[in-house]
Write a protein that holds these residues in place. Sequence first.
Motif, PDB file in Angstrom:
ATOM      1  N   ARG A   1     -10.705  -8.011  53.832  1.00 50.88           N
ATOM      2  CA  ARG A   1     -10.742  -9.327  53.188  1.00 50.88           C
ATOM      3  C   ARG A   1     -12.008 -10.088  53.578  1.00 50.88           C
ATOM      4  O   ARG A   1     -12.616 -10.772  52.756  1.00 50.88           O
ATOM      5  N   ARG A   2     -12.395  -9.951  54.860  1.00 49.89           N
ATOM      6  CA  ARG A   2     -13.609 -10.637  55.302  1.00 49.89           C
ATOM      7  C   ARG A   2     -14.837 -10.111  54.570  1.00 49.89           C
ATOM      8  O   ARG A   2     -15.773 -10.858  54.274  1.00 49.89           O
ATOM      9  N   ALA A   3     -14.834  -8.818  54.250  1.00 47.48           N
ATOM     10  CA  ALA A   3     -15.936  -8.232  53.484  1.00 47.48           C
ATOM     11  C   ALA A   3     -15.777  -8.508  51.992  1.00 47.48           C
ATOM     12  O   ALA A   3     -16.573  -8.030  51.189  1.00 47.48           O
ATOM     13  N   ARG A   4     -14.749  -9.262  51.647  1.00 44.16           N
ATOM     14  CA  ARG A   4     -14.445  -9.643  50.261  1.00 44.16           C
ATOM     15  C   ARG A   4     -14.251  -8.432  49.360  1.00 44.16           C
ATOM     16  O   ARG A   4     -14.597  -8.446  48.183  1.00 44.16           O
ATOM     17  N   PHE A   5     -13.692  -7.370  49.949  1.00 47.31           N
ATOM     18  CA  PHE A   5     -13.367  -6.132  49.234  1.00 47.31           C
ATOM     19  C   PHE A   5     -14.573  -5.530  48.517  1.00 47.31           C
ATOM     20  O   PHE A   5     -14.428  -4.729  47.615  1.00 47.31           O
ATOM     21  N   ALA A   6     -15.775  -5.918  48.934  1.00 46.08           N
ATOM     22  CA  ALA A   6     -16.985  -5.407  48.295  1.00 46.08           C
ATOM     23  C   ALA A   6     -17.378  -4.040  48.845  1.00 46.08           C
ATOM     24  O   ALA A   6     -18.010  -3.251  48.140  1.00 46.08           O
ATOM     25  N   ARG A   7     -17.016  -3.745  50.077  1.00 50.18           N
ATOM     26  CA  ARG A   7     -17.342  -2.460  50.682  1.00 50.18           C
ATOM     27  C   ARG A   7     -16.165  -1.513  50.498  1.00 50.18           C
ATOM     28  O   ARG A   7     -15.104  -1.694  51.080  1.00 50.18           O
ATOM     29  N   VAL A   8     -16.357  -0.515  49.701  1.00 45.41           N
ATOM     30  CA  VAL A   8     -15.289   0.403  49.321  1.00 45.41           C
ATOM     31  C   VAL A   8     -14.753   1.159  50.525  1.00 45.41           C
ATOM     32  O   VAL A   8     -13.541   1.393  50.635  1.00 45.41           O
ATOM     33  N   GLU A   9     -15.628   1.521  51.463  1.00 42.84           N
ATOM     34  CA  GLU A   9     -15.177   2.315  52.600  1.00 42.84           C
ATOM     35  C   GLU A   9     -14.188   1.551  53.476  1.00 42.84           C
ATOM     36  O   GLU A   9     -13.254   2.133  54.027  1.00 42.84           O
ATOM     37  N   ILE A  10     -14.345   0.243  53.601  1.00 34.37           N
ATOM     38  CA  ILE A  10     -13.411  -0.553  54.395  1.00 34.37           C
ATOM     39  C   ILE A  10     -12.054  -0.616  53.705  1.00 34.37           C
ATOM     40  O   ILE A  10     -11.011  -0.487  54.347  1.00 34.37           O
ATOM     41  N   VAL A  11     -12.063  -0.788  52.405  1.00 35.63           N
ATOM     42  CA  VAL A  11     -10.800  -0.812  51.657  1.00 35.63           C
ATOM     43  C   VAL A  11     -10.107   0.546  51.726  1.00 35.63           C
ATOM     44  O   VAL A  11      -8.884   0.621  51.885  1.00 35.63           O
ATOM     45  N   LEU A  12     -10.871   1.627  51.650  1.00 35.52           N
ATOM     46  CA  LEU A  12     -10.273   2.965  51.746  1.00 35.52           C
ATOM     47  C   LEU A  12      -9.679   3.214  53.131  1.00 35.52           C
ATOM     48  O   LEU A  12      -8.598   3.813  53.244  1.00 35.52           O
ATOM     49  N   ILE A  13     -10.360   2.763  54.165  1.00 31.86           N
ATOM     50  CA  ILE A  13      -9.821   2.913  55.519  1.00 31.86           C
ATOM     51  C   ILE A  13      -8.535   2.110  55.667  1.00 31.86           C
ATOM     52  O   ILE A  13      -7.549   2.597  56.234  1.00 31.86           O
ATOM     53  N   ALA A  14      -8.522   0.877  55.178  1.00 30.50           N
ATOM     54  CA  ALA A  14      -7.319   0.050  55.268  1.00 30.50           C
ATOM     55  C   ALA A  14      -6.173   0.675  54.484  1.00 30.50           C
ATOM     56  O   ALA A  14      -5.017   0.668  54.935  1.00 30.50           O
ATOM     57  N   THR A  15      -6.470   1.251  53.315  1.00 27.48           N
ATOM     58  CA  THR A  15      -5.443   1.913  52.516  1.00 27.48           C
ATOM     59  C   THR A  15      -4.906   3.142  53.241  1.00 27.48           C
ATOM     60  O   THR A  15      -3.689   3.381  53.275  1.00 27.48           O
ATOM     61  N   ALA A  16      -5.799   3.914  53.843  1.00 29.15           N
ATOM     62  CA  ALA A  16      -5.369   5.098  54.581  1.00 29.15           C
ATOM     63  C   ALA A  16      -4.514   4.718  55.793  1.00 29.15           C
ATOM     64  O   ALA A  16      -3.495   5.363  56.071  1.00 29.15           O
TER      65      ALA A  16
END
Length: 93
Positions: free
Chosen positions: A60-75
């Motif tokens: 959320r802090r990265a404003r969902f702009a970095r795909v790798e962070i969202v993928l890690i959170a999803t995993a």
Amino acid sequence: MRSLFRWEWRLAALWATGFFGLVYAVDLVLHQGALNAVVDGRPGVASRWCAVLVCWLAARRARFARVEIVLIATAMTAQSSADTLRGCRRSVA
């Protein structure tokens, strides 16, 4: 004021992750590394879900702009869900 609240929320999530990880580690040491209902129960589940919370806060802090962070959170969410479900099924059986 709103910025202070966000900072306190992030700091609380990080402290909770560290706290539950420490409780989990101490519990493992006290039980000589044997997995049982206490070790594999609530402290383990709580530490996993706190880590998921921290990952989503980072996304959320990265404003969902970095795909790798969202993928890690999803995993992390998927892994914690599976571990929680497996733990619940194991305790029922």
